[in-house]
Scaffold this motif. Structure first.
Motif, short mmCIF file in Angstrom:
data_model
loop_
_atom_site.label_atom_id
_atom_site.label_comp_id
_atom_site.label_asym_id
_atom_site.label_seq_id
_atom_site.Cartn_x
_atom_site.Cartn_y
_atom_site.Cartn_z
N ILE A 171 0.92 -1.33 -0.15
CA ILE A 171 -0.22 -0.12 0.59
C ILE A 171 1.02 1.38 0.19
CG2 ILE A 171 -1.96 1.31 1.11
CD1 ILE A 171 -2.99 -1.01 2.43
N PHE A 172 0.50 1.85 -1.00
CA PHE A 172 1.95 3.17 -1.32
C PHE A 172 0.63 4.30 -0.26
CE2 PHE A 172 2.68 0.39 -4.25
CZ PHE A 172 4.25 1.01 -4.52
N PRO A 173 1.27 5.30 0.92
CA PRO A 173 0.33 5.57 1.45
C PRO A 173 0.91 7.61 1.38
CG PRO A 173 1.50 4.75 2.68
CD PRO A 173 1.86 3.82 1.40
N GLU A 174 -0.59 7.98 1.06
CA GLU A 174 0.13 9.58 1.16
C GLU A 174 -0.81 10.24 1.71
OE1 GLU A 174 0.21 11.07 -2.96
OE2 GLU A 174 0.36 13.03 -2.06
N PHE A 175 -0.23 10.95 2.86
CA PHE A 175 -1.40 11.87 4.02
C PHE A 175 -2.16 13.02 3.39
CE2 PHE A 175 -1.63 15.61 6.64
CZ PHE A 175 -2.30 15.60 7.00
N ARG A 176 -2.41 13.11 3.02
CA ARG A 176 -3.55 14.53 1.99
C ARG A 176 -4.43 15.30 3.16
NH1 ARG A 176 -4.63 13.50 -4.19
NH2 ARG A 176 -3.10 13.03 -4.94
N ALA A 177 -4.18 16.30 3.61
CA ALA A 177 -5.23 16.97 4.68
C ALA A 177 -6.24 17.13 4.73
CB ALA A 177 -4.36 18.44 4.74
N ASN A 178 -7.18 17.08 4.96
CA ASN A 178 -8.61 17.27 5.43
C ASN A 178 -9.27 15.69 4.33
OD1 ASN A 178 -8.52 19.05 6.79
ND2 ASN A 178 -8.45 20.45 5.15
N ALA A 179 -8.40 15.02 3.61
CA ALA A 179 -9.27 13.81 3.03
C ALA A 179 -9.50 12.92 3.21
CB ALA A 179 -8.13 13.79 1.59
N ALA A 180 -10.94 12.63 2.59
CA ALA A 180 -10.91 10.94 2.88
C ALA A 180 -10.17 9.97 3.01
CB ALA A 180 -12.65 11.27 2.05
N SER A 181 -10.49 9.03 3.64
CA SER A 181 -9.57 7.96 3.29
C SER A 181 -9.77 6.85 2.45
CB SER A 181 -9.59 6.45 4.75
OG SER A 181 -9.07 7.26 5.73
N LEU A 182 -8.88 7.33 0.86
CA LEU A 182 -9.20 6.17 -0.21
C LEU A 182 -8.42 5.27 -0.80
CD1 LEU A 182 -11.01 6.02 -2.22
CD2 LEU A 182 -9.82 7.74 -3.30
N LEU A 183 -8.33 3.70 -0.55
CA LEU A 183 -7.98 2.58 -1.09
C LEU A 183 -8.01 3.17 -2.74
CD1 LEU A 183 -7.84 0.18 1.74
CD2 LEU A 183 -5.99 1.20 0.88
N THR A 184 -7.23 2.60 -3.10
CA THR A 184 -7.58 2.41 -4.60
C THR A 184 -6.55 1.35 -5.27
OG1 THR A 184 -8.00 5.50 -5.42
CG2 THR A 184 -7.92 3.89 -6.98
N PRO A 185 -6.85 0.33 -6.09
CA PRO A 185 -6.27 -0.40 -6.38
C PRO A 185 -5.12 -0.26 -7.76
CG PRO A 185 -8.62 -1.03 -6.29
CD PRO A 185 -8.29 -0.15 -5.80
N LEU A 186 -3.93 -0.66 -7.60
CA LEU A 186 -2.96 0.04 -8.17
C LEU A 186 -2.24 -1.53 -9.40
CD1 LEU A 186 -0.83 2.00 -8.68
CD2 LEU A 186 0.03 1.25 -7.07
N SER A 187 -2.30 -1.39 -10.68
CA SER A 187 -1.60 -2.95 -11.41
C SER A 187 -0.43 -3.18 -10.67
CB SER A 187 -2.35 -1.64 -12.66
OG SER A 187 -0.75 -1.51 -13.22
N LYS A 188 -0.34 -4.49 -11.30
CA LYS A 188 0.55 -4.94 -10.85
C LYS A 188 1.95 -4.31 -11.81
CE LYS A 188 -0.40 -9.20 -9.06
NZ LYS A 188 -0.94 -8.60 -7.69
N THR A 189 1.52 -3.39 -12.49
CA THR A 189 2.78 -2.39 -13.38
C THR A 189 3.59 -1.46 -12.47
OG1 THR A 189 1.87 -4.14 -15.61
CG2 THR A 189 4.08 -2.26 -16.03
#
Lengths: 306, 97
Positions: free
Chosen positions: A230-248
Protein backbone atom coordinates in the motif's frame (compact mmCIF):
# COMPACT_ATOMS: atom_id res chain seq x y z
CA UNK A 1 20.08 -9.75 29.26
CA UNK A 2 17.39 -7.15 28.69
CA UNK A 3 18.70 -3.61 28.53
CA UNK A 4 16.10 -2.60 31.13
CA UNK A 5 17.91 -4.80 33.68
CA UNK A 6 20.64 -2.17 33.85
CA UNK A 7 20.29 1.10 35.69
CA UNK A 8 20.89 4.20 33.57
CA UNK A 9 24.25 4.93 35.32
CA UNK A 10 25.42 1.34 34.76
CA UNK A 11 24.25 1.48 31.16
CA UNK A 12 26.01 4.83 30.62
CA UNK A 13 29.20 3.39 32.08
CA UNK A 14 29.07 0.35 29.79
CA UNK A 15 28.29 2.55 26.79
CA UNK A 16 31.27 4.76 27.52
CA UNK A 17 33.76 1.94 28.11
CA UNK A 18 33.64 -0.92 25.63
CA UNK A 19 30.23 0.03 24.29
CA UNK A 20 27.04 -2.02 24.12
CA UNK A 21 26.23 -4.87 21.73
CA UNK A 22 22.54 -4.48 21.07
CA UNK A 23 20.44 -7.20 19.46
CA UNK A 24 18.13 -5.37 17.08
CA UNK A 25 17.12 -8.29 14.88
CA UNK A 26 18.24 -9.08 12.27
CA UNK A 27 21.36 -7.11 13.21
CA UNK A 28 23.73 -6.78 16.12
CA UNK A 29 24.70 -3.16 16.68
CA UNK A 30 27.74 -2.08 18.61
CA UNK A 31 27.33 1.42 20.02
CA UNK A 32 30.12 3.21 21.85
CA UNK A 33 29.80 6.73 23.20
CA UNK A 34 30.79 8.93 26.09
CA UNK A 35 28.34 11.69 25.18
CA UNK A 36 26.43 12.46 28.37
CA UNK A 37 23.02 13.01 26.73
CA UNK A 38 22.81 9.70 24.90
CA UNK A 39 22.51 7.04 27.58
CA UNK A 40 19.17 8.05 29.14
CA UNK A 41 17.05 8.28 25.95
CA UNK A 42 18.76 5.22 24.47
CA UNK A 43 18.02 3.28 27.66
CA UNK A 44 14.39 4.42 27.54
CA UNK A 45 13.72 3.67 23.86
CA UNK A 46 15.57 0.36 23.69
CA UNK A 47 14.59 -0.98 27.13
CA UNK A 48 12.89 -4.05 25.60
CA UNK A 49 15.93 -5.07 23.54
CA UNK A 50 18.61 -7.54 24.56
CA UNK A 51 22.26 -6.90 25.12
CA UNK A 52 24.62 -9.49 23.67
CA UNK A 53 27.19 -10.91 26.03
CA UNK A 54 29.34 -12.37 23.26
CA UNK A 55 31.17 -9.28 22.02
CA UNK A 56 33.02 -10.87 19.15
CA UNK A 57 30.78 -9.79 16.31
CA UNK A 58 28.54 -6.93 15.33
CA UNK A 59 27.02 -6.08 11.94
CA UNK A 60 27.21 -2.35 12.64
CA UNK A 61 29.81 -0.47 14.68
CA UNK A 62 28.88 3.07 15.64
CA UNK A 63 30.84 5.51 17.73
CA UNK A 64 29.53 8.91 18.74
CA UNK A 65 32.46 10.94 19.95
CA UNK A 66 33.05 14.43 21.18
CA UNK A 67 35.03 16.44 18.63
CA UNK A 68 38.54 17.37 19.63
CA UNK A 69 39.83 20.94 19.60
CA UNK A 70 38.99 23.92 21.75
CA UNK A 71 36.45 25.34 19.31
CA UNK A 72 34.45 22.08 19.20
CA UNK A 73 34.72 21.52 22.95
CA UNK A 74 33.43 25.01 23.60
CA UNK A 75 30.53 24.53 21.20
CA UNK A 76 29.83 20.97 22.42
CA UNK A 77 29.90 19.30 19.02
CA UNK A 78 30.17 15.61 18.30
CA UNK A 79 30.70 13.35 15.33
CA UNK A 80 29.34 9.95 14.36
CA UNK A 81 31.72 7.27 13.12
CA UNK A 82 30.74 4.11 11.27
CA UNK A 83 33.93 2.13 11.30
CA UNK A 84 36.19 4.80 9.74
CA UNK A 85 33.46 6.65 7.87
CA UNK A 86 31.77 9.85 9.01
CA UNK A 87 28.71 10.23 6.80
CA UNK A 88 27.32 13.28 8.61
CA UNK A 89 28.72 16.68 9.53
CA UNK A 90 29.37 17.45 13.19
CA UNK A 91 26.28 17.96 15.35
CA UNK A 92 25.45 19.31 18.82
CA UNK A 93 26.13 16.68 21.48
CA UNK A 94 22.57 16.89 22.75
CA UNK A 95 21.30 15.59 19.38
CA UNK A 96 23.26 12.35 19.65
CA UNK A 97 20.25 10.01 19.68
CA UNK A 98 18.73 11.07 16.35
CA UNK A 99 22.17 10.86 14.76
CA UNK A 100 22.60 7.37 16.16
CA UNK A 101 19.28 6.37 14.61
CA UNK A 102 20.19 7.95 11.26
CA UNK A 103 23.60 6.27 11.41
CA UNK A 104 21.99 2.86 11.88
CA UNK A 105 19.67 3.62 8.97
CA UNK A 106 22.60 4.71 6.81
CA UNK A 107 24.43 1.44 7.51
CA UNK A 108 21.42 -0.71 6.71
CA UNK A 109 20.53 1.21 3.54
CA UNK A 110 24.06 1.05 2.18
CA UNK A 111 25.27 -2.34 3.38
CA UNK A 112 22.52 -4.90 4.00
CA UNK A 113 22.49 -6.15 0.42
CA UNK A 114 21.61 -9.69 1.44
CA UNK A 115 18.10 -8.23 1.39
CA UNK A 116 16.08 -6.24 -1.09
CA UNK A 117 15.91 -3.02 0.93
CA UNK A 118 12.72 -1.01 0.53
CA UNK A 119 12.09 2.44 1.92
CA UNK A 120 8.87 1.36 3.54
CA UNK A 121 7.05 1.05 6.79
CA UNK A 122 5.97 -2.50 7.55
CA UNK A 123 3.20 -3.56 9.90
CA UNK A 124 1.33 -6.82 10.34
CA UNK A 125 -1.97 -8.06 11.60
CA UNK A 126 -2.59 -11.76 11.76
CA UNK A 127 -0.21 -13.79 9.66
CA UNK A 128 0.48 -11.30 6.87
CA UNK A 129 2.31 -8.02 6.60
CA UNK A 130 1.41 -4.75 4.94
CA UNK A 131 4.23 -2.93 3.20
CA UNK A 132 3.87 0.86 3.21
CA UNK A 133 6.45 2.26 0.77
CA UNK A 134 6.49 6.05 0.58
CA UNK A 135 8.59 9.10 -0.14
CA UNK A 136 9.80 11.14 2.85
CA UNK A 137 7.04 13.39 4.14
CA UNK A 138 4.18 11.18 2.93
CA UNK A 139 3.20 10.17 6.47
CA UNK A 140 4.56 6.61 6.46
CA UNK A 141 6.08 6.78 9.95
CA UNK A 142 3.05 8.52 11.43
CA UNK A 143 0.76 5.85 10.02
CA UNK A 144 3.08 3.07 11.29
CA UNK A 145 3.20 4.69 14.73
CA UNK A 146 -0.58 4.95 14.89
CA UNK A 147 -1.11 1.36 13.72
CA UNK A 148 1.42 0.11 16.27
CA UNK A 149 -0.70 1.75 18.98
CA UNK A 150 -3.87 0.00 17.80
CA UNK A 151 -2.79 -3.63 17.99
CA UNK A 152 -0.78 -3.93 14.80
CA UNK A 153 2.66 -5.47 14.96
CA UNK A 154 5.43 -3.05 14.03
CA UNK A 155 8.07 -4.57 11.77
CA UNK A 156 9.70 -1.27 10.85
CA UNK A 157 8.81 2.34 10.17
CA UNK A 158 11.71 2.75 7.76
CA UNK A 159 12.84 -0.48 6.09
CA UNK A 160 11.11 -3.26 4.29
CA UNK A 161 13.83 -5.89 4.36
CA UNK A 162 12.82 -8.57 1.90
CA UNK A 163 14.52 -11.92 1.86
CA UNK A 164 14.89 -12.99 -1.78
CA UNK A 165 13.47 -16.28 -3.06
CA UNK A 166 10.52 -16.62 -0.62
CA UNK A 167 10.03 -13.57 -0.53
CA UNK A 168 9.49 -12.95 3.17
CA UNK A 169 9.72 -9.78 5.19
CA UNK A 170 12.44 -9.65 7.82
CA UNK A 171 11.29 -7.54 10.79
CA UNK A 172 13.57 -4.78 12.02
CA UNK A 173 11.50 -3.04 14.70
CA UNK A 174 13.08 0.08 16.14
CA UNK A 175 11.84 3.31 17.69
CA UNK A 176 9.62 5.17 15.23
CA UNK A 177 11.11 8.47 14.18
CA UNK A 178 8.43 11.19 14.35
CA UNK A 179 9.08 14.61 12.90
CA UNK A 180 7.57 18.03 13.50
CA UNK A 181 3.74 17.96 13.56
CA UNK A 182 3.68 14.16 13.77
CA UNK A 183 4.98 14.32 17.33
CA UNK A 184 1.91 16.08 18.68
CA UNK A 185 -0.40 14.10 16.42
CA UNK A 186 0.79 10.82 17.93
CA UNK A 187 0.80 12.28 21.46
CA UNK A 188 -2.84 13.18 21.03
CA UNK A 189 -3.69 9.93 19.26
CA UNK A 190 -2.06 7.66 21.86
CA UNK A 191 -1.43 9.53 25.13
CA UNK A 192 -0.16 6.31 26.72
CA UNK A 193 2.53 5.82 24.08
CA UNK A 194 6.12 6.14 25.26
CA UNK A 195 7.90 8.94 23.46
CA UNK A 196 11.48 9.98 24.02
CA UNK A 197 12.65 13.58 24.29
CA UNK A 198 12.12 16.08 21.48
CA UNK A 199 15.33 17.01 19.68
CA UNK A 200 14.88 20.46 18.26
CA UNK A 201 16.31 22.01 15.12
CA UNK A 202 17.95 18.92 13.71
CA UNK A 203 18.45 18.98 9.96
CA UNK A 204 15.08 17.21 9.72
CA UNK A 205 13.39 19.68 12.06
CA UNK A 206 12.11 18.60 15.47
CA UNK A 207 12.40 14.86 16.03
CA UNK A 208 11.09 12.51 18.72
CA UNK A 209 11.02 8.73 18.87
CA UNK A 210 8.18 6.43 19.77
CA UNK A 211 9.21 3.31 21.64
CA UNK A 212 8.49 0.19 19.58
CA UNK A 213 5.81 -1.97 21.25
CA UNK A 214 7.34 -4.65 23.48
CA UNK A 215 5.46 -7.44 21.66
CA UNK A 216 6.87 -6.30 18.30
CA UNK A 217 10.40 -6.41 19.70
CA UNK A 218 9.77 -9.81 21.33
CA UNK A 219 8.68 -11.29 17.97
CA UNK A 220 11.37 -9.57 15.92
CA UNK A 221 12.95 -12.84 14.81
CA UNK A 222 9.70 -14.10 13.25
CA UNK A 223 9.57 -13.42 9.53
CA UNK A 224 6.27 -12.67 7.82
CA UNK A 225 4.82 -13.08 4.34
CA UNK A 226 3.59 -9.87 2.76
CA UNK A 227 -0.06 -9.75 1.79
CA UNK A 228 -0.50 -6.14 0.73
CA UNK A 229 1.59 -3.36 -0.73
CA UNK A 230 0.00 0.00 0.00
CA UNK A 231 1.53 3.32 -1.08
CA UNK A 232 0.30 5.80 1.56
CA UNK A 233 0.11 9.55 1.18
CA UNK A 234 -1.13 11.95 3.83
CA UNK A 235 -3.48 14.53 2.28
CA UNK A 236 -4.84 17.12 4.66
CA UNK A 237 -8.62 16.86 5.08
CA UNK A 238 -8.90 14.07 2.51
CA UNK A 239 -11.20 11.12 3.15
CA UNK A 240 -9.37 7.79 3.39
CA UNK A 241 -9.26 6.28 -0.05
CA UNK A 242 -7.79 2.92 -1.04
CA UNK A 243 -7.46 2.53 -4.80
CA UNK A 244 -6.30 -0.70 -6.47
CA UNK A 245 -3.05 -0.36 -8.37
CA UNK A 246 -2.03 -2.49 -11.34
CA UNK A 247 0.82 -4.94 -10.84
CA UNK A 248 2.96 -3.11 -13.39
CA UNK A 249 2.44 0.29 -11.78
CA UNK A 250 3.11 -1.23 -8.37
CA UNK A 251 6.32 -2.78 -9.69
CA UNK A 252 7.58 0.51 -11.10
CA UNK A 253 6.75 2.38 -7.88
CA UNK A 254 8.13 -0.27 -5.57
CA UNK A 255 11.44 -0.56 -7.44
CA UNK A 256 11.81 3.23 -7.12
CA UNK A 257 11.35 2.90 -3.36
CA UNK A 258 14.25 0.47 -3.09
CA UNK A 259 17.66 1.45 -1.80
CA UNK A 260 19.41 -1.34 -3.69
CA UNK A 261 17.21 -2.56 -6.57
CA UNK A 262 19.81 -1.43 -9.12
CA UNK A 263 22.68 -2.84 -7.13
CA UNK A 264 21.51 -6.42 -6.63
CA UNK A 265 20.61 -7.02 -10.29
CA UNK A 266 18.47 -9.99 -11.22
CA UNK A 267 17.82 -10.80 -7.54
CA UNK A 268 16.18 -7.40 -7.20
CA UNK A 269 13.99 -7.85 -10.28
CA UNK A 270 12.86 -11.32 -9.24
CA UNK A 271 12.27 -10.35 -5.61
CA UNK A 272 10.20 -7.28 -6.49
CA UNK A 273 8.27 -9.32 -9.08
CA UNK A 274 7.59 -12.18 -6.66
CA UNK A 275 6.52 -9.72 -4.00
CA UNK A 276 4.14 -7.95 -6.37
CA UNK A 277 2.65 -11.26 -7.51
CA UNK A 278 1.98 -12.39 -3.96
CA UNK A 279 0.34 -9.12 -2.83
CA UNK A 280 -2.68 -6.97 -3.45
CA UNK A 281 -1.50 -3.46 -4.35
CA UNK A 282 -3.14 -0.13 -3.56
CA UNK A 283 -2.55 3.58 -3.29
CA UNK A 284 -3.90 5.06 -0.07
CA UNK A 285 -4.76 8.68 0.65
CA UNK A 286 -5.51 9.44 4.25
CA UNK A 287 -5.74 12.26 6.76
CA UNK A 288 -7.67 11.01 9.81
CA UNK A 289 -5.71 8.26 11.56
CA UNK A 290 -8.70 6.50 13.14
CA UNK A 291 -10.46 6.37 9.77
CA UNK A 292 -7.30 5.16 8.06
CA UNK A 293 -6.81 2.38 10.59
CA UNK A 294 -10.44 1.29 10.30
CA UNK A 295 -10.00 1.02 6.54
CA UNK A 296 -6.78 -1.00 6.84
CA UNK A 297 -8.36 -3.22 9.52
CA UNK A 298 -11.22 -3.94 7.12
CA UNK A 299 -8.84 -4.67 4.25
CA UNK A 300 -6.81 -7.24 6.14
CA UNK A 301 -10.01 -8.78 7.47
CA UNK A 302 -10.92 -9.56 3.88
CA UNK A 303 -13.35 -6.76 3.19
CA UNK A 304 -12.46 -5.17 -0.15
CA UNK A 305 -12.34 -1.34 -0.22
CA UNK A 306 -15.57 0.36 -1.16
CA UNK B 1 20.99 -5.08 -49.18
CA UNK B 2 19.08 -1.90 -48.18
CA UNK B 3 18.52 -0.94 -44.59
CA UNK B 4 14.87 -2.07 -44.75
CA UNK B 5 15.89 -5.55 -45.88
CA UNK B 6 18.61 -5.94 -43.29
CA UNK B 7 17.71 -8.34 -40.58
CA UNK B 8 17.34 -7.48 -36.93
CA UNK B 9 18.52 -9.73 -34.17
CA UNK B 10 18.42 -9.72 -30.41
CA UNK B 11 21.58 -8.11 -29.09
CA UNK B 12 23.62 -11.25 -28.32
CA UNK B 13 24.90 -9.87 -25.01
CA UNK B 14 21.35 -9.48 -23.65
CA UNK B 15 20.18 -11.84 -20.93
CA UNK B 16 16.47 -11.25 -20.73
CA UNK B 17 14.10 -12.13 -17.90
CA UNK B 18 10.39 -11.56 -18.36
CA UNK B 19 7.30 -10.98 -16.26
CA UNK B 20 3.84 -10.37 -17.65
CA UNK B 21 0.86 -8.83 -15.90
CA UNK B 22 -2.28 -8.33 -18.00
CA UNK B 23 -1.18 -6.57 -21.19
CA UNK B 24 2.05 -5.23 -19.69
CA UNK B 25 5.43 -6.87 -19.97
CA UNK B 26 8.39 -6.19 -17.73
CA UNK B 27 11.79 -7.08 -18.97
CA UNK B 28 15.00 -7.21 -17.00
CA UNK B 29 18.21 -7.26 -19.00
CA UNK B 30 20.77 -8.86 -16.70
CA UNK B 31 23.56 -7.70 -19.03
CA UNK B 32 22.78 -4.01 -18.51
CA UNK B 33 20.93 -4.19 -15.18
CA UNK B 34 18.11 -2.20 -16.75
CA UNK B 35 14.39 -2.85 -16.36
CA UNK B 36 12.06 -2.03 -19.25
CA UNK B 37 8.30 -1.85 -19.45
CA UNK B 38 6.93 -2.94 -22.82
CA UNK B 39 3.55 -2.96 -24.47
CA UNK B 40 2.32 -6.10 -26.24
CA UNK B 41 3.75 -5.10 -29.62
CA UNK B 42 7.20 -4.31 -28.24
CA UNK B 43 7.24 -7.58 -26.33
CA UNK B 44 6.05 -9.51 -29.39
CA UNK B 45 8.88 -8.08 -31.51
CA UNK B 46 11.49 -9.05 -28.95
CA UNK B 47 10.04 -12.53 -28.49
CA UNK B 48 10.12 -13.10 -32.27
CA UNK B 49 13.69 -11.79 -32.54
CA UNK B 50 14.71 -14.08 -29.67
CA UNK B 51 13.94 -16.98 -32.04
CA UNK B 52 14.98 -15.69 -35.49
CA UNK B 53 16.70 -12.85 -37.27
CA UNK B 54 14.03 -10.94 -39.22
CA UNK B 55 13.83 -7.79 -41.33
CA UNK B 56 11.05 -5.24 -40.87
CA UNK B 57 8.76 -6.84 -43.45
CA UNK B 58 9.30 -10.35 -42.14
CA UNK B 59 8.60 -9.12 -38.63
CA UNK B 60 5.28 -7.65 -39.71
CA UNK B 61 4.33 -10.89 -41.47
CA UNK B 62 5.16 -12.92 -38.37
CA UNK B 63 3.33 -10.52 -36.08
CA UNK B 64 0.17 -10.77 -38.16
CA UNK B 65 0.37 -14.57 -38.12
CA UNK B 66 0.97 -14.86 -34.39
CA UNK B 67 -1.16 -12.08 -32.94
CA UNK B 68 -4.88 -11.83 -33.57
CA UNK B 69 -6.28 -8.50 -34.63
CA UNK B 70 -3.11 -7.12 -36.22
CA UNK B 71 -3.38 -5.95 -39.84
CA UNK B 72 -0.35 -5.44 -42.02
CA UNK B 73 -1.07 -1.81 -42.84
CA UNK B 74 0.96 1.40 -42.81
CA UNK B 75 0.12 2.04 -39.15
CA UNK B 76 1.63 -1.27 -38.09
CA UNK B 77 4.61 -0.63 -40.37
CA UNK B 78 5.23 2.74 -38.70
CA UNK B 79 4.79 1.32 -35.20
CA UNK B 80 7.21 -1.54 -35.87
CA UNK B 81 9.79 0.81 -37.45
CA UNK B 82 9.62 3.15 -34.44
CA UNK B 83 9.77 0.33 -31.90
CA UNK B 84 12.83 -1.18 -33.56
CA UNK B 85 14.60 2.19 -33.37
CA UNK B 86 13.69 2.42 -29.67
CA UNK B 87 14.75 -1.16 -28.91
CA UNK B 88 18.00 -0.53 -30.80
CA UNK B 89 18.67 2.62 -28.74
CA UNK B 90 18.08 0.60 -25.55
CA UNK B 91 20.68 -1.94 -26.68
CA UNK B 92 18.12 -4.75 -26.87
CA UNK B 93 18.26 -5.38 -30.64
CA UNK B 94 20.74 -4.66 -33.41
CA UNK B 95 21.05 -5.04 -37.17
CA UNK B 96 22.72 -8.32 -37.98
CA UNK B 97 26.02 -7.93 -39.79
Amino acid sequence: MKLSALTIPDFAYLLSREGIFLRADPFIIHVHSQLPGLAAPLHQLYSNYSLIQNREFADIHIRLLRCSGLHHRWKGTARLWLDDITPYPTFPEYNALPYLEWGINWCVATRAHQYLILHAGVVAKGSKAVLLPAWPGYGKSTLCAALSQRGWRLLSDEFGLVQPKDPTIVPFPRPVSLKNQSINIIRAFAPEAILGPIFVNTYKGNVAHLQAPAASVAHAAEMVQAGWIIFPEFRANAASLLTPLSKTQAFMQLSHHSFNYDRIGLRGFETVSDLIESCECYTFYYSDLEEAIAQLDALVAGKPPT
Amino acid sequence: MTSSTKRWQLNPVCRLHWRQWDQDYLLFNAASGQTHMLNELGAAILLLLEKNMLNNQELIEQLVVHYDGLIADSKLQEAVDNLLITLDSLGLVELAS
